[in-house]
Write a protein that holds these residues in place. Structure first.
Motif, PDB file in Angstrom:
ATOM      1  N   GLU A  51     -32.368 -10.336  20.038  1.00 40.82           N
ATOM      2  CA  GLU A  51     -31.736  -9.158  19.433  1.00 40.82           C
ATOM      3  C   GLU A  51     -32.048  -7.901  20.248  1.00 40.82           C
ATOM      4  O   GLU A  51     -31.176  -7.035  20.427  1.00 40.82           O
ATOM      5  CB  GLU A  51     -32.219  -8.986  17.987  1.00 40.82           C
ATOM      6  N   ASP A  52     -33.268  -7.800  20.751  1.00 41.07           N
ATOM      7  CA  ASP A  52     -33.612  -6.670  21.620  1.00 41.07           C
ATOM      8  C   ASP A  52     -32.775  -6.706  22.893  1.00 41.07           C
ATOM      9  O   ASP A  52     -32.310  -5.663  23.380  1.00 41.07           O
ATOM     10  CB  ASP A  52     -35.105  -6.710  21.981  1.00 41.07           C
ATOM     11  N   TYR A  53     -32.594  -7.911  23.432  1.00 43.07           N
ATOM     12  CA  TYR A  53     -31.809  -8.055  24.667  1.00 43.07           C
ATOM     13  C   TYR A  53     -30.357  -7.604  24.474  1.00 43.07           C
ATOM     14  O   TYR A  53     -29.757  -7.011  25.378  1.00 43.07           O
ATOM     15  CB  TYR A  53     -31.830  -9.513  25.128  1.00 43.07           C
ATOM     16  N   TYR A  54     -29.782  -7.903  23.295  1.00 42.02           N
ATOM     17  CA  TYR A  54     -28.407  -7.459  23.038  1.00 42.02           C
ATOM     18  C   TYR A  54     -28.299  -5.936  23.122  1.00 42.02           C
ATOM     19  O   TYR A  54     -27.294  -5.397  23.611  1.00 42.02           O
ATOM     20  CB  TYR A  54     -27.950  -7.912  21.646  1.00 42.02           C
ATOM     21  N   LYS A  55     -29.327  -5.247  22.643  1.00 41.41           N
ATOM     22  CA  LYS A  55     -29.322  -3.773  22.699  1.00 41.41           C
ATOM     23  C   LYS A  55     -29.471  -3.270  24.128  1.00 41.41           C
ATOM     24  O   LYS A  55     -28.908  -2.251  24.504  1.00 41.41           O
ATOM     25  CB  LYS A  55     -30.456  -3.227  21.828  1.00 41.41           C
ATOM     26  N   GLN A  56     -30.228  -4.015  24.926  1.00 38.52           N
ATOM     27  CA  GLN A  56     -30.472  -3.595  26.303  1.00 38.52           C
ATOM     28  C   GLN A  56     -29.288  -3.904  27.219  1.00 38.52           C
ATOM     29  O   GLN A  56     -29.073  -3.209  28.221  1.00 38.52           O
ATOM     30  CB  GLN A  56     -31.727  -4.286  26.839  1.00 38.52           C
ATOM     31  N   ASN A  57     -28.524  -4.961  26.897  1.00 42.04           N
ATOM     32  CA  ASN A  57     -27.378  -5.354  27.725  1.00 42.04           C
ATOM     33  C   ASN A  57     -26.275  -5.875  26.807  1.00 42.04           C
ATOM     34  O   ASN A  57     -26.292  -7.024  26.373  1.00 42.04           O
ATOM     35  CB  ASN A  57     -27.789  -6.428  28.737  1.00 42.04           C
ATOM     36  N   GLU A  58     -25.310  -5.028  26.500  1.00 41.34           N
ATOM     37  CA  GLU A  58     -24.215  -5.375  25.583  1.00 41.34           C
ATOM     38  C   GLU A  58     -23.436  -6.605  26.053  1.00 41.34           C
ATOM     39  O   GLU A  58     -22.920  -7.377  25.252  1.00 41.34           O
ATOM     40  CB  GLU A  58     -23.262  -4.180  25.443  1.00 41.34           C
TER      41      GLU A  58
ATOM     42  N   LYS B  28     -23.840 -10.269  24.663  1.00 39.10           N
ATOM     43  CA  LYS B  28     -23.207 -10.743  23.422  1.00 39.10           C
ATOM     44  C   LYS B  28     -22.058 -11.722  23.702  1.00 39.10           C
ATOM     45  O   LYS B  28     -21.619 -12.443  22.807  1.00 39.10           O
ATOM     46  CB  LYS B  28     -22.698  -9.560  22.599  1.00 39.10           C
TER      47      LYS B  28
END
Length: 598
Positions: free
Chosen positions: A125-132, A135
């Motif tokens: 979930e943190d990774y999704y915020k860092q690199n859209e 997703k």
């Protein structure tokens, strides 16, 4: 029915599929083969570090997608080449190489899922915020996380992957024995001509009006299977042991639980199906009684199961006629749907007729980035028309899903795979009933609809019970021998068909010839899908465009949610017995209707 089965090179080109749409030359296949191996080697270098950051995970998964999509393409091409002529040594070699490459790459990349699962909770979930952009792989990552408790260490995953070639041996041996090596004695057609009996000709002969033709073919066909009963039992026993081994290795309670979880479905769905059908066996017995009455026999035998109960109506349909009928019958699904069907018919997406060594039956095979393909064994019957729209339903599901979704997101679960195909069948049936010009024709079509219920909802559930019980027997230590398997099958046959049917001794060996028993609890999904399709087709015809739009949204959804949730888009809830019960109520209504028609 011609006596001679043509060789592959004797079949007119327009009746064969054009596999050059996938690979124009053998060199192109070889190039992708080498490219996939190279990509796997390059991906393996990232072991231990590919998931350290959002960017590295995204870059790795893009390469992973490229490699896995190549495997699917190579494998699909090789499988279809093999199936068009299973006796061709070069085709066999190509398929074996594709299988070996699949295992090789599975071994190379067996670290992927364990490494992702080793990430601390919430990291994705943190990774999704860092690199859209990550997703793009959300469905893939969600599925990996969903199966966390059944995913092993990197070393154990590699070990399981390395067993892949060995694990396919039973299915491969079954296909070679059933479709290439097994030869049947000659039999007779309705005119008394001596003809070659084959897997492809068996069902058409069972549909003959001449009872002696049916009886002779039935006895010769199953006697031949019976003569190899110990071999079939060894193959099936090996298949079940494989399923049990993988289930135990992945910490499932049973092979049954492991199989349905693969499709993100609860065992409750299959249990609901079996329980509901068993509560409604009286309807099947009523159908058998009707069949016995309309055929006018003192005794009804298993070789009478395929004979039309409306024998005074003739219906022979050429492939060209069938294409035209299908285009009209499926018009309610919209102009865009019909346009793609025409493209399939005009551009050789379909392999139509039987030839020596060709795989029996029918199927649709999807190739992402190209188009779907369909294998048939055409014999000019009404059943063939239904098979055509059935397989094109699969193909259209694949087409819509592939067009709308990425490679990983397009790969819809097997559980929903039979919905589009059987929806097409119901639409065809209702179209033909509306167009019927005589009571005889209407009775003939109602008979066919009843046959669909018998063959799909009841027969496939019976198969599912056979799989469930035989796997349970093996798990409890009961040897799966020819005798135990045949005894189990005979008992189920008697239960499902009831006292009005003579369960001939040879029917105990029918399990020997069912290829789907090597697909690991596949068959129950035919029955659940048929139930769903009866409801969906009815809503399409009654409610029109809004339902068509919802249905196409389902077709385009790929695997973007769990299968039961996806079906709710089309208005069906298979977490309950309701769709199955409602379909069985329709079955009973049509039984009564045929009494009236006759």
């Amino acid at each position: 029915m011609d006596n001679k089965i043509p060789k592959r090179n004797e079949v007119p080109e327009e009746l064969t599929w054009n596999l050059s749409d996938i690979y124009k030359t053998n060199e192109d296949w070889e190039n992708d083969y080498e490219s996939a191996k190279k990509e796997a080697d390059e991906l393996q270098v990232a072991e231990g570090k590919f998931a350290l950051t959002a960017d590295s995970l995204y870059d790795f998964l893009k390469g992973y997608e490229s490699c896995i999509s190549k495997i699917y393409k190579l494998y699909g091409y090789a499988e279809m080449k093999r199936d068009q002529d299973t006796a061709d040594a070069e085709n066999q070699k190509l398929y074996a190489r594709a299988q070996s490459l699949d295992v090789f790459i599975s071994e190379k990349l067996s670290f992927v899922e364990p490494e992702i699962l080793n990430l601390e909770e919430g990291k994705i979930e943190d990774y999704y915020k860092q690199n859209e952009k990550l997703k793009y792989f959300k469905c893939l990552l969600d599925e990996i996380i969903r199966t966390k408790e059944h995913t092993l260490s990197k070393e154990m995953e590699m070990l399981l992957a390395s067993a892949g070639d060995m694990a396919e041996s039973m299915q491969n041996a079954f296909s070679s024995l059933a479709y290439a090596d097994l030869k049947f004695p000659d039999t007779h057609d309705e005119k008394g001509n001596v003809i070659q009996l084959t897997n492809g000709r068996f069902v058409p002969l069972q549909m003959s009006e001449n009872r002696e033709v049916r009886k002779e073919a039935f006895e010769k066909f199953y006697e031949r299977y019976k003569s190899f009963a110990n071999t079939w039992a060894s193959l099936y026993d090996g298949q079940v042991k494989k399923q049990i081994f993988y289930a135990k290795a992945r910490k499932y309670k049973s092979s049954y639980e492991a199989a349905v979880d693969r499709n993100n479905v609860s065992t409750t769905v299959c249990d609901n199906l079996i329980n509901c059908v068993n509560k409604n066996l009286d309807k099947m017995h009523k159908y058998v009684k009707l069949r016995k009455k309309l055929l006018g026999y003192d005794e009804l035998h298993m070789y009478d199961v395929y004979a039309s109960m409306v024998s005074d109506y003739k219906c022979k349909v050429s492939f060209e006629e069938a294409k035209a009928i299908s285009l009209e019958a499926l018009k309610p699904l919209g102009d865009d749907y019909i346009k793609v069907l025409k493209e399939a018919y005009d551009n050789r997406w379909i392999d139509v007729v039987e030839n020596e060594g060709k795989r029996g039956g029918a199927y649709s095979s999807g190739v992402y980035g190209v188009h779907p393909y369909v294998l048939l064994n055409w014999s000019d019957t009404l059943d063939d028309v239904f098979t055509l729209v059935h397989e094109m339903g699969h193909s259209m599901h694949t087409y819509y899903s592939n067009k709308a979704q990425s490679f990983f997101d397009s790969n819809y679960k097997i559980f929903v795979a039979e919905v589009a195909s059987t929806t097409n069948e119901v639409l065809l049936l209702k179209y033909l009933l509306d167009k019927a010009t005589s009571d005889k024709e209407r009775a003939y079509l109602i008979n066919h609809f009843l046959e669909s219920f018998k063959g799909t909802l009841y027969r496939q559930t019976m198969f599912a019970e056979f799989e469930k019980e035989s796997n349970k027997m093996a798990e409890e230590g009961t040897p799966l021998t020819a005798d135990t398997l045949s005894g189990l099958y005979m008992n189920l046959n008697k239960k499902y068909f009831g006292e009005e049917m003579i369960s001939d001794p040879l029917i105990a060996y029918e399990w020997c010839r069912i290829p789907h028993f090597y697909y690991n609890f596949y068959v129950y999904q035919y029955a659940t899908s048929f139930s769903a399709s009866v409801a969906i087709a009815d809503r399409i015809l009654k409610e029109g465009q809004k339902i068509v739009d919802d249905y196409k949204r389902f077709l385009r959804s790929g695997c973007t949610s769990d299968p039961v949730s996806l079906l709710k888009i089309a208005g069906v809830d298979l977490s309950t017995e309701t769709p199955v019960q409602e379909a069985l109520n329709v079955f009973e209504e049509y039984i009564e209707l045929l009494f009236v028609e006759k």
